[in-house]
Each structure stands twice: as structure tokens, then as C-alpha cells.
Design a protein around this motif. Sequence first.
Motif, PDB file in Angstrom:
ATOM      1  N   VAL A 320       0.850  -1.186   0.000  1.00 22.88           N
ATOM      2  CA  VAL A 320       0.000   0.000   0.000  1.00 22.88           C
ATOM      3  C   VAL A 320       0.886   1.235   0.000  1.00 22.88           C
ATOM      4  CG1 VAL A 320      -1.870   1.223   1.152  1.00 22.88           C
ATOM      5  CG2 VAL A 320      -1.757  -1.285   1.267  1.00 22.88           C
ATOM      6  N   HIS A 364      -5.066   2.677  -1.455  1.00 21.89           N
ATOM      7  CA  HIS A 364      -6.041   2.940  -0.393  1.00 21.89           C
ATOM      8  C   HIS A 364      -5.895   1.906   0.705  1.00 21.89           C
ATOM      9  CE1 HIS A 364      -7.884   5.969  -2.866  1.00 21.89           C
ATOM     10  NE2 HIS A 364      -8.096   5.092  -3.840  1.00 21.89           N
ATOM     11  N   LEU A 365      -6.013   2.341   1.954  1.00 23.36           N
ATOM     12  CA  LEU A 365      -5.859   1.437   3.077  1.00 23.36           C
ATOM     13  C   LEU A 365      -6.941   0.376   3.144  1.00 23.36           C
ATOM     14  CD1 LEU A 365      -4.751   3.882   5.936  1.00 23.36           C
ATOM     15  CD2 LEU A 365      -3.390   2.092   4.849  1.00 23.36           C
ATOM     16  N   SER A 366      -8.030   0.563   2.427  1.00 24.52           N
ATOM     17  CA  SER A 366      -9.090  -0.464   2.424  1.00 24.52           C
ATOM     18  C   SER A 366      -8.561  -1.803   1.934  1.00 24.52           C
ATOM     19  CB  SER A 366     -10.250  -0.016   1.537  1.00 24.52           C
ATOM     20  OG  SER A 366      -9.789   0.249   0.211  1.00 24.52           O
ATOM     21  N   ALA A 367      -7.433  -1.811   1.215  1.00 24.57           N
ATOM     22  CA  ALA A 367      -6.867  -3.060   0.687  1.00 24.57           C
ATOM     23  C   ALA A 367      -6.346  -3.974   1.787  1.00 24.57           C
ATOM     24  CB  ALA A 367      -5.719  -2.740  -0.281  1.00 24.57           C
ATOM     25  N   GLY A 369      -7.971  -4.814   4.560  1.00 30.47           N
ATOM     26  CA  GLY A 369      -9.075  -5.324   5.379  1.00 30.47           C
ATOM     27  C   GLY A 369      -9.144  -6.829   5.481  1.00 30.47           C
ATOM     28  N   ASP A 370      -8.647  -7.557   4.471  1.00 28.19           N
ATOM     29  CA  ASP A 370      -8.750  -9.023   4.498  1.00 28.19           C
ATOM     30  C   ASP A 370      -7.427  -9.692   4.857  1.00 28.19           C
ATOM     31  OD1 ASP A 370      -7.334  -8.390   2.225  1.00 28.19           O
ATOM     32  OD2 ASP A 370      -8.317  -9.884   0.953  1.00 28.19           O
ATOM     33  N   THR A 391      -6.117   4.575  12.264  1.00 24.57           N
ATOM     34  CA  THR A 391      -6.965   4.197  11.127  1.00 24.57           C
ATOM     35  C   THR A 391      -7.066   2.684  10.990  1.00 24.57           C
ATOM     36  OG1 THR A 391      -6.330   6.220   9.963  1.00 24.57           O
ATOM     37  CG2 THR A 391      -7.266   4.438   8.642  1.00 24.57           C
ATOM     38  N   LEU A 392      -5.955   1.995  11.218  1.00 29.75           N
ATOM     39  CA  LEU A 392      -5.930   0.543  11.027  1.00 29.75           C
ATOM     40  C   LEU A 392      -6.785  -0.196  12.044  1.00 29.75           C
ATOM     41  CD1 LEU A 392      -2.120  -0.044  10.295  1.00 29.75           C
ATOM     42  CD2 LEU A 392      -4.017  -0.114   8.653  1.00 29.75           C
ATOM     43  N   LEU A 395     -10.274  -0.667  10.919  1.00 27.86           N
ATOM     44  CA  LEU A 395     -10.340  -1.084   9.519  1.00 27.86           C
ATOM     45  C   LEU A 395     -10.054  -2.569   9.334  1.00 27.86           C
ATOM     46  CD1 LEU A 395     -10.655  -0.051   6.578  1.00 27.86           C
ATOM     47  CD2 LEU A 395      -8.194   0.371   6.576  1.00 27.86           C
ATOM     48  N   CYS A 396      -9.161  -3.128  10.148  1.00 30.38           N
ATOM     49  CA  CYS A 396      -8.704  -4.501   9.955  1.00 30.38           C
ATOM     50  C   CYS A 396      -9.662  -5.506  10.597  1.00 30.38           C
ATOM     51  CB  CYS A 396      -7.307  -4.681  10.537  1.00 30.38           C
ATOM     52  SG  CYS A 396      -6.054  -3.691   9.701  1.00 30.38           S
ATOM     53  N   THR A 400      -6.533  -9.756  12.935  1.00 28.06           N
ATOM     54  CA  THR A 400      -5.352  -9.277  12.217  1.00 28.06           C
ATOM     55  C   THR A 400      -4.253  -8.835  13.176  1.00 28.06           C
ATOM     56  OG1 THR A 400      -6.739  -8.514  10.398  1.00 28.06           O
ATOM     57  CG2 THR A 400      -4.518  -7.599  10.526  1.00 28.06           C
TER      58      THR A 400
END
Length: 574
Positions: A320, A364-367, A369-370, A391-392, A395-396, A400
Motif C-alpha cells: 500500500v 487505499h488502506l481499504s486493501a 481489510g482481508d 486508522t488501522l 479497519l482490519c 489481524t
Amino acid sequence: MTQRPPVTGVVGLGAVGEALLRMLCASGHHVVGIDRDTEVLERVRRRTKTLEAGPAPTLTDDPAALDRAALVIEAVPDVNATKERVLRGLTGTCPDGTVLVTTTSALSVARLAIASGRPADLLALRFLAPPVPHCCVEQVRTSMTSPTAARTLDRLVADLGLRSARVGARPGADAVALVYGYLNRAVALCEQDYVGREDIDTAMRLGCGLPEGPLELLDRIGLDTAHTVLTDLHRRTGAADLRPAALLTDLVAAGRLGRKKGAGFHTYDDLGRTERAPAGADPDAAPPAPVRRVAVIGSGTMARGIAEVTAVAGLPTVLVARSRAKGEAALDTIGASLTRAVRRGRISVATRTAANGLLSCAEHLSAVGDRDLVIEAIAEDITAKRSLFGTLGPLCAPGTLLATATSSLSVTECAAACGRGGQVLGMHFFNPAPDMRLVELGRARDTTDETVARARAFCARLGKTAIVCPDRAGFIVNHLLFPYLGDAVRLLERHDTDIEEIDAAVEHGFGHPMGPFTLLDTIGLDIALAIQRRLHTAFGAPGYAPSRELELLVAAGRLGRKTGHGFRTAARRS
């Protein structure tokens, strides 16, 4: 009547003498070892029973056994009066023409030659640490040395498989002060019970590419010898870091003098081999949940290196970056690094192809999430890191792991920002990440055992050795490395300091892969300065204070290898 072969003698079977005796036997010399201590003789006798090559040595406390010696190596303690007394005794025992070799590392060879009574026959082999096979040694001759004695010493060095190198008395003394200061700080770290003794050695060996860890080296030198050297250095300089650490003093008083006595910081069997404690893992413990998918945040050197390592290990990895262009450029750089790894034989073509297929980039940090593990490798700025972890956190996915690649900022502060501190830890890779085998795992205040276990298993999957440290600036490696580097830079305050000579003395005398100034250039002077500033803020000790010379070079844009100029130019290093 068959004439008996000439004898090579070794007088004094401490760390240096025993090492040379073993090397002489292995090269086919008929060796007589002399020591006044019967316990030492018995120890050497046990250890030489298993020599695979060469005749067994004759071991005795009687110097008369040297009455037909062609060459005698004197390896008694480096005290002028002691060496002069032993050398005068040898000239009275050995036949005329016997070459005498002293192993002094700090005394005047000319003075010893004159005191021996045979100045034409005396030379020196100067080791800064006890010798090991194929190490470097400095041959020291005087203006009085005969050509015959010089040729004999040349043949001896060749027989032993040693490499002759020029060190010099002043650079050698500087190298001793630098390395012994580092060794003493390692003892002080051991006193603090921050991590275990084997962890300190493993961290410095793997994190800096050293031939052995600091406590292992002290055991090989002999703790009494190291204590004497440090005491003299402290007396002459007044430097606090050179005052022998209390633990070193206590071990010497207890007779735990290192490998030569079977116990020091580590313990040794009858053959001098290190005895390791059994692993403490619980065989009934359930295996930790595996890491299968990784995200690395950042696009700089460390982020790229970590992503390359995880992809080579077969883990799908998303990088990222702040923009799509930066991410794609990072992937191109990783691809080129993988190609170089194929050329060097580190990985196969199939592994390179698979690794390239497992890498992707995102902006994007949304990447993340998985992902099972997210490793933050952005700039070393605590405000930026806290913001990112904030932010993380939400989001995670719940399971994680979150890791920061910092080596000098607070992992606990990063953990506090994300609201899930039990799953956060430091994961300090070393540069270049694909090559360096060590990862320091920084355990924050709330990091759980499960998180540590999963991180350890992940490092093992990468082929790395993980050392777990409590969260503290510098962990192990930087805590010990940067005061040593700072000491080297402070030598420039002296008008006669030669950078290249000091680097060569450390490399040749102690077997380091590079001297302190070359190492600073390799790290990057801007990075080194930033780390020194953070360590100085954390600990306040003068040894961590950044030097003016380092600050001036960074201000001038001379950052080391990456700019082609630092303490040493690119041209001189090539």
C-alpha cells in the motif's frame, strides 16, 4: 639413525596459545606446548585428543622440552615484565637460531626484541582477538630482524592458512577501544535482564553479520583478559563505557573466565564446545493461527524488502503506497531485486515467477481489510505512525496482527492509538531484508502471548530468526551498535585519525564484515543520525549523543553509499 623433526613450541596455553597450538597441529607441525598451570595442560590435553589431522602435541610444564625447537611462539599475558622474563628464559633454553615469535597486541616489539637478548631472531604476530582458522594477522618486524627470521615467519603464516594484513599500532589500539567498549556495553545489557545471553549474541551475530556475538567473543578472549584490557582503557581515558561492567568483574572473581575454563557467559564441554540450553517451547501447545495474507504499508527501501521476503515465502502480499505510481514503481524495483537474486543463485526462476505473481499494490488502506498481518513501514515519525494505527484499528479484521517496522520509536504508543493493543508488536527487519536473517520482535505493554507466537511462526515461515524484546528504543542491535559507531566518529576529534585505517583494523583485527565508517555509509548517515537522536532522547547517556561531524555531513547532503559520498567515497569502497 633417523633425525627427529624440528619442534615448534608454544609457551602459554591461554586463549591465543591454545588456538595457535591447535592450528599448528592441524598443519602438521610437531608441537610442544608449555604452561606452568597443570590444570591448563590437562584441559588442552582433553581438547586436542579429538584433533582430526596432524600429530598430537607434547604438553608439559618443562621449558627444557624446547631444546631442539626451530621456532617458539610466546603467548603469555600481554604484560611487558612477564613477556620479557619468558623471552629471556627462552633464549637460554632454545638453540642458537631459534626464531622467537611474540603475540603481543599492544607492547613495543623492538623493546621486547632487545630485552630477549636475540633481537635479530624476534618478531611478532599481532592478533587483536584470539585467532581462528583463516583469520587475518599482522606480521611485525623490527629494523633488527634478520632475513632468515622474516622468511621463517612468512612460512609459518602460510602453513597456518592465515592472511597477512597491515593494521598498525595506533589504528589497532583504536579498534581495540571501539570493540571492547561495545563488548562492555553488551555485558551491561546482560546485567539488566532485558533479554537472555544467547539472544544478545544471536541478535548481534545475525543483525550485524558478525562472526560471533559479543558474549561469545568475550568468552573466547577470556574474561580476565577482557577485564584487564578494559581496566587499562578506563584508567587511560576515563570513559565511563570502558569501566568494566559489574557482571564482568563478578564472573572473573568467581573464576568463570570463559571458554578456557569451561564457563563464562556460556558453558563449554570438555572439548570446548558451547553447551546450549534445551529449547523451552511447550510441545503440547496448540500451533498459532497461521499468517496467510500480508499487507505492507509504505514504498521505501524497507517496505519493498519486507514485501519481497513475504512474497518469496509464498504469501500473497499487497503493498500500500501513497499513490498508484509509487506502488507500481515499488513493484518494479522488487521485480529487479528478484531477478538479481536469481542471478546470484539465491532463488530459482520458478520462485521469482511465483513471487511476482503474489505481489500487488494499492493506494487505499481499504486493501488491508482481508489481511492476517499488516506491517507498517512508513517514515520514522511517531505522529504519522500513531495516526496510521488509529486508522488501522477499526479497519482490519478482528484477528489481524498489526506490526510496526520501527527500531527506535515506541511500539506501545502505536498500539495505544489503534484500540487493540494486544495484537500489536514491533517487527524490526534489517536492511537488506531479503538477505538479513534477524527480526527483532518488540513486545509492547499489552501484546499477548498469542500475538508473539503468531509473529514467531510467521518469521520462521520467512526463514528468519526472531528475537523477542520488551518495547524499548533500539531493542538489542541498535542499542549496542550506535554507541560503538558514535565512538568511532568521535575519534575524528583527534588530528591523526585515519578513517580507512580504523575500518581496516576492525575488519582485519576482529573479523567484522565492515569497519564502523563503512557501516555508517551503508546504513545511510541521515538514518544513522535520526536513530542516534532518538536513542539519545530515550536514554540521555553521552554515548548516544549525535556527533557534530555526522550532523555536518548530513546537512551537506553527503549521506553515504546512496549519494556516493559520506565518510568514505563510493570510489574508495569499490
